[in-house]
Design a protein around this motif. Sequence first.
Motif, short mmCIF file in Angstrom:
data_model
loop_
_atom_site.label_atom_id
_atom_site.label_comp_id
_atom_site.label_asym_id
_atom_site.label_seq_id
_atom_site.Cartn_x
_atom_site.Cartn_y
_atom_site.Cartn_z
N PRO A 95 -99.35 29.81 92.51
CA PRO A 95 -100.67 29.13 92.29
C PRO A 95 -101.49 28.82 93.46
O PRO A 95 -100.87 28.56 94.64
CB PRO A 95 -100.37 27.83 91.56
CG PRO A 95 -99.30 27.49 91.84
CD PRO A 95 -98.42 28.58 92.19
N TYR A 96 -102.86 29.01 93.39
CA TYR A 96 -103.79 28.68 94.68
C TYR A 96 -103.82 27.00 94.58
O TYR A 96 -103.64 26.44 95.82
CB TYR A 96 -105.16 29.21 94.43
CG TYR A 96 -105.08 30.75 94.79
CD1 TYR A 96 -105.21 31.12 96.26
CD2 TYR A 96 -105.10 31.86 94.07
CE1 TYR A 96 -105.41 32.30 96.84
CE2 TYR A 96 -105.13 33.02 94.30
CZ TYR A 96 -105.26 33.26 95.77
OH TYR A 96 -105.16 34.60 95.82
N LEU A 111 -90.35 30.21 98.41
CA LEU A 111 -91.34 30.03 98.81
C LEU A 111 -91.84 28.73 98.32
O LEU A 111 -92.85 27.96 98.98
CB LEU A 111 -92.43 31.05 98.58
CG LEU A 111 -92.04 32.47 99.37
CD1 LEU A 111 -93.26 33.37 98.87
CD2 LEU A 111 -92.15 32.30 100.76
N ARG A 112 -91.46 28.14 97.21
CA ARG A 112 -91.87 26.89 96.64
C ARG A 112 -91.53 25.61 97.46
O ARG A 112 -92.40 24.73 97.55
CB ARG A 112 -91.19 26.70 95.25
CG ARG A 112 -92.00 27.51 94.22
CD ARG A 112 -91.65 27.30 92.80
NE ARG A 112 -92.31 28.00 91.79
CZ ARG A 112 -93.33 27.86 91.22
NH1 ARG A 112 -94.21 26.96 91.78
NH2 ARG A 112 -93.89 28.58 90.38
N ARG A 113 -90.62 26.16 98.48
CA ARG A 113 -90.07 24.67 99.23
C ARG A 113 -91.20 24.51 100.31
O ARG A 113 -91.27 23.49 100.86
CB ARG A 113 -88.89 25.19 100.02
CG ARG A 113 -87.39 25.39 99.18
CD ARG A 113 -86.43 25.72 99.74
NE ARG A 113 -86.36 25.44 101.41
CZ ARG A 113 -85.26 25.55 102.00
NH1 ARG A 113 -84.37 26.39 101.51
NH2 ARG A 113 -85.43 25.16 103.45
N LYS A 157 -99.83 19.86 95.66
CA LYS A 157 -101.26 20.29 95.59
C LYS A 157 -101.49 21.83 95.74
O LYS A 157 -102.49 22.38 95.46
CB LYS A 157 -102.15 19.38 96.47
CG LYS A 157 -102.14 17.89 96.05
CD LYS A 157 -103.07 17.46 97.04
CE LYS A 157 -103.25 15.91 96.65
NZ LYS A 157 -104.10 15.14 97.43
N GLY A 158 -100.33 22.30 96.23
CA GLY A 158 -100.36 24.09 96.33
C GLY A 158 -100.79 24.50 98.00
O GLY A 158 -101.07 25.34 98.25
N LYS A 159 -101.03 23.60 98.64
CA LYS A 159 -101.03 23.51 100.06
C LYS A 159 -99.77 24.11 100.80
O LYS A 159 -98.71 23.64 100.54
CB LYS A 159 -101.29 22.56 100.96
CG LYS A 159 -103.17 21.95 100.50
CD LYS A 159 -103.40 20.79 101.21
CE LYS A 159 -104.84 20.33 101.00
NZ LYS A 159 -105.30 19.18 101.83
N ALA A 162 -96.41 31.60 105.76
CA ALA A 162 -97.67 31.51 105.28
C ALA A 162 -98.26 32.90 104.86
O ALA A 162 -98.85 32.89 103.83
CB ALA A 162 -98.49 31.02 106.72
N LEU A 163 -97.89 33.80 105.53
CA LEU A 163 -98.35 35.33 104.99
C LEU A 163 -97.67 35.53 103.41
O LEU A 163 -98.58 35.95 102.74
CB LEU A 163 -98.20 36.31 106.04
CG LEU A 163 -98.62 37.89 105.84
CD1 LEU A 163 -100.12 37.54 105.95
CD2 LEU A 163 -98.10 38.50 106.96
#
Length: 90
Positions: free
Chosen positions: A84-85, A44-46, A51-53, A71-72
Amino acid sequence: MAQQKERQQTRKRPGDPKGQVRRKNCFFCKDKIEEVDYKNYNQLRRYISEKGKIRSRRITGACRRHQRQVALAVKRAREMALLPYVCDKG
């Protein structure tokens, strides 16, 4: 009539082969993954910016179905403190 053909040939269109951008293929469709798992945070990091968006489909190349699942999954992973958010880098 000849002038109309000349005008059509000189006019640039967005879909011309010269400026055509190659469409990215969906990673999940290639690997035949049905559901995106929120526990697989390395994958999911890809799909998250520095910035976390959550990155858009245009950038990631994911199909509509899998982009929604990504996204979910990112939102669930954030809730479980796997991702992280926001990023605090200064």
